[in-house]
Design a protein around this motif. Structure first.
Motif, PDB file in Angstrom:
ATOM      1  N   UNK A   1     -13.732  -4.897   0.628  1.00 22.38           N
ATOM      2  CA  UNK A   1     -14.098  -5.098   2.041  1.00 22.38           C
ATOM      3  C   UNK A   1     -13.284  -4.228   2.991  1.00 22.38           C
ATOM      4  N   UNK A   2     -12.512  -3.296   2.454  1.00 19.49           N
ATOM      5  CA  UNK A   2     -11.614  -2.512   3.307  1.00 19.49           C
ATOM      6  C   UNK A   2     -12.189  -1.177   3.743  1.00 19.49           C
TER       7      UNK A   2
ATOM      8  N   UNK B   1      -3.518   0.116   6.698  1.00 18.99           N
ATOM      9  CA  UNK B   1      -3.930  -0.665   7.871  1.00 18.99           C
ATOM     10  C   UNK B   1      -2.868  -1.679   8.265  1.00 18.99           C
ATOM     11  N   UNK B   2      -1.863  -1.842   7.435  1.00 21.08           N
ATOM     12  CA  UNK B   2      -0.789  -2.817   7.682  1.00 21.08           C
ATOM     13  C   UNK B   2       0.546  -2.096   7.549  1.00 21.08           C
ATOM     14  N   UNK B   3       1.157  -1.802   8.674  1.00 22.28           N
ATOM     15  CA  UNK B   3       2.391  -1.014   8.667  1.00 22.28           C
ATOM     16  C   UNK B   3       3.484  -1.785   9.413  1.00 22.28           C
ATOM     17  N   UNK B   4       4.740  -1.537   9.098  1.00 16.77           N
ATOM     18  CA  UNK B   4       5.837  -2.231   9.791  1.00 16.77           C
ATOM     19  C   UNK B   4       6.046  -1.670  11.190  1.00 16.77           C
ATOM     20  N   UNK B   5       6.545  -2.505  12.071  1.00 19.05           N
ATOM     21  CA  UNK B   5       6.904  -2.057  13.418  1.00 19.05           C
ATOM     22  C   UNK B   5       8.338  -1.540  13.472  1.00 19.05           C
TER      23      UNK B   5
ATOM     24  N   UNK C   1       0.810  -1.211   0.000  1.00 11.92           N
ATOM     25  CA  UNK C   1       0.000   0.000   0.000  1.00 11.92           C
ATOM     26  C   UNK C   1       0.841   1.258   0.000  1.00 11.92           C
ATOM     27  N   UNK C   2       2.162   1.114  -0.011  1.00 14.41           N
ATOM     28  CA  UNK C   2       3.053   2.276  -0.021  1.00 14.41           C
ATOM     29  C   UNK C   2       3.044   2.987  -1.363  1.00 14.41           C
TER      30      UNK C   2
ATOM     31  N   UNK D   1     -10.040   4.481   3.825  1.00  9.63           N
ATOM     32  CA  UNK D   1     -11.008   4.540   4.915  1.00  9.63           C
ATOM     33  C   UNK D   1     -10.396   5.388   6.037  1.00  9.63           C
ATOM     34  N   UNK D   2     -11.146   5.613   7.088  1.00  7.99           N
ATOM     35  CA  UNK D   2     -10.639   6.414   8.204  1.00  7.99           C
ATOM     36  C   UNK D   2      -9.489   5.672   8.881  1.00  7.99           C
ATOM     37  N   UNK D   3      -8.393   6.394   9.100  1.00 10.40           N
ATOM     38  CA  UNK D   3      -7.229   5.849   9.780  1.00 10.40           C
ATOM     39  C   UNK D   3      -7.026   6.616  11.095  1.00 10.40           C
ATOM     40  N   UNK D   4      -6.521   5.963  12.121  1.00 10.42           N
ATOM     41  CA  UNK D   4      -6.229   6.685  13.371  1.00 10.42           C
ATOM     42  C   UNK D   4      -5.066   7.645  13.172  1.00 10.42           C
TER      43      UNK D   4
END
Length: 520
Positions: free
Chosen positions: A295-296, A209-213, A174-175, A324-327
């Motif tokens: 579905x995202x 919604x999927x990010x590296x730590x 998604x980058x 979609x809305x992200x924090x």
């Protein structure tokens, strides 16, 4: 021994090490309190007798959360394999009243010749020290490794494996930056935006919604001028914004944030956000893209021939993507302080997501679609700049970043004969690997043992365990540990445990100098 982290001491920058560190000899002139900024008489550190000044210092050190950095069985000095050193551009940060201040970022260099010169030894050090390094990243956010024998992209890939980072491939993540894989999908080029363009502060992939730590950078070749990587503790950014814009920040936390970007099916390498939707989402056709996002909560607007005046025809399938809305705020679950972090890509999207297809300021809105306050956006740039630290690269540097706590950016630069080349690697949450390694160490196999079920390519050269080198690497029950800021404490402790008289004199002098600094 204790598994607590030792506090960072204030370090004398005039005595800064520039390579593998050996304890200095006793100074000819006594250390004057005024030279070190220490009020009061210098304690007698020559006496290791119980109840003496050194023993009192050790008690203070242990009571404050110190880590015994020596092998309890031998007390050998060469178990000390890594020390922190003062990075000129680092800033002093207050952790808490008990632990005092620390440097941001923390900089580490080898403390033995083998770890400084032998890549396999350095990789074993990284594997054996991985749990301690993770504790540092969870508490302090960023570590700079300088002087380690990481010489090429393959070494860098092996280092991230040794650290126990589960790989986070950039493909289909998604980058929006164009990347080129260098070593499989573990090591790839950093954002190759033109050198005259600033890459604003951001948390990697925070718009998804999927990010590296974890994020790691490796400098294969620095720029001739410029090209620094600024770092920002986003907990400090959050605190500053809360003080200046309490109502707006509360609204942002409540509503969240949405991002939007126009892209084509193919990459546009000239743009910092020119990655095509095919690579961004790992699909080949518009139908596959719609199915993947169905579905995202993300939305798509196909633009057809509406961009033909910009040279983008319909056969390049231009599309406007709405997330979609992200924090906008996050708390790292492994942060012992549980500080809220300004975790997002708001400034990057507002200031950096612009090219011929994306208008300035149109890439980010509040979660309900209303625009963000311009004065708050302006304040972000100012606050981020004031709170940041710009790290100048040297050949072989490795930067380890906790992506849940620290933002990064990139300054403009001018290349020399060889272009600037900084490579990147991303990691998923390493906590499960750390727990597995810790369990293995408690079984007596050592943190770096292969009972975790992995056999890395670099271990084929070094074997299951090394049969020579620092004790921390050859003793299966000895866990390698990292000294942070106070090698004198460990050096003096080694002397107190029965080192030779000649070595003790040198170590005592080293400890006395560091102890004065620690007492500050």
């Amino acid at each position: 021994g204790s598994r607590r982290l030792c506090p960072l001491a204030r370090v004398d920058t005039t005595a800064r090490a520039r390579g593998p560190v050996d304890p200095p000899t006793r100074p000819e002139q006594p250390i004057r309190p005024t030279e070190m900024g220490f009020e009061g008489p210098i304690p007698d550190y020559d006496s290791p007798t119980p109840g003496g000044a050194f023993e009192q210092l050790l008690k203070q050190y242990d009571d404050s959360g110190g880590l015994d950095v020596l092998d309890e069985s031998s007390g050998a000095m060469n178990n000390i394999i890594c020390v922190s050193f003062p990075l000129p551009e680092a800033r002093s940060r207050l952790l808490d009243d008990l632990s005092g201040t620390y440097d941001f970022p923390v900089a580490l260099e080898p403390c033995t010749q083998e770890v400084a010169s032998d890549t396999i030894a350095a990789l074993h050090w990284a594997q054996d020290s991985s749990e301690t390094i993770e504790r540092h990243l969870c508490r302090y956010g960023a570590l700079l490794l300088r002087g380690f024998p990481i010489r090429n992209p393959q070494d860098f890939a092996h280092l991230t494996e040794a650290l126990g980072w589960p790989n986070f491939g950039y493909e289909a993540s998604g980058g929006n930056a164009v990347r080129r894989n260098v070593v499989g999908d573990r090591v790839f080029t950093a954002n190759e935006s033109p050198p005259d363009k600033v890459i604003p502060f951001h948390h990697e992939l925070a718009q998804t919604t999927r990010y590296p730590h974890r994020v790691a950078f490796f400098c294969e070749n620095p720029a001739m001028r410029g090209g620094a990587t600024p770092l920002l503790d986003s907990g400090n950014a959050y605190a500053r914004l809360r003080d200046e814009f309490p109502d707006s920040l509360a609204e942002l936390q409540k509503k969240g944030v949405r991002y939007t970007r126009v892209m084509t099916v193919d990459d546009r390498p000239h743009s910092a956000i020119g990655r095509g939707w095919s690579d961004t989402f790992g699909v080949s056709t518009p139908q596959e893209l719609e199915a993947k996002l169905a579905s995202t909560g993300d939305k798509l607007e196909w633009l057809g021939v509406s961009l033909s005046h910009l040279g983008v025809d319909g056969d390049r399938y231009p599309v406007r993507h709405y997330t979609d809305v992200r924090p906008a705020v996050l708390v790292d679950p492994h942060d012992p302080e549980r500080r809220p972090r300004f975790f997002n890509q708001i400034l990057a999207a507002h200031a950096g997501w612009r090219d011929e297809l994306n208008a300035p300021g149109a890439s980010v809105v509040l979660g309900d679609g209303t625009p963000m306050r311009q004065d708050m956006l302006d304040a972000m740039e100012r606050i981020f700049r004031e709170e940041s630290v710009s790290v100048q690269w040297r050949v072989g540097d490795v930067m380890l970043i906790n992506n849940l706590q620290v933002m990064h950016a990139r300054e403009t630069f001018v290349d020399g004969e060889a272009p600037r080349r900084v490579l990147a690697s991303l990691g998923r949450d390493p906590a499960p690997v750390m727990e597995e390694r810790l369990a293995n160490s408690q079984l007596g196999d050592g943190v770096g043992s292969n009972r975790e079920g992995r056999k890395y390519a670099w271990q084929a050269t070094g074997g299951e365990r090394r049969t020579h080198g620092p004790p921390a690497l050859r003793e299966s029950k000895t866990r390698a540990k990292v000294i942070r800021g106070n090698p004198g404490i460990a050096a003096r402790r080694a002397a107190a445990r029965g080192s030779s008289h000649a070595a003790s004199a040198s170590l005592r002098a080293f400890a006395a100098r560091r102890a004065v600094l620690f007492a500050r």
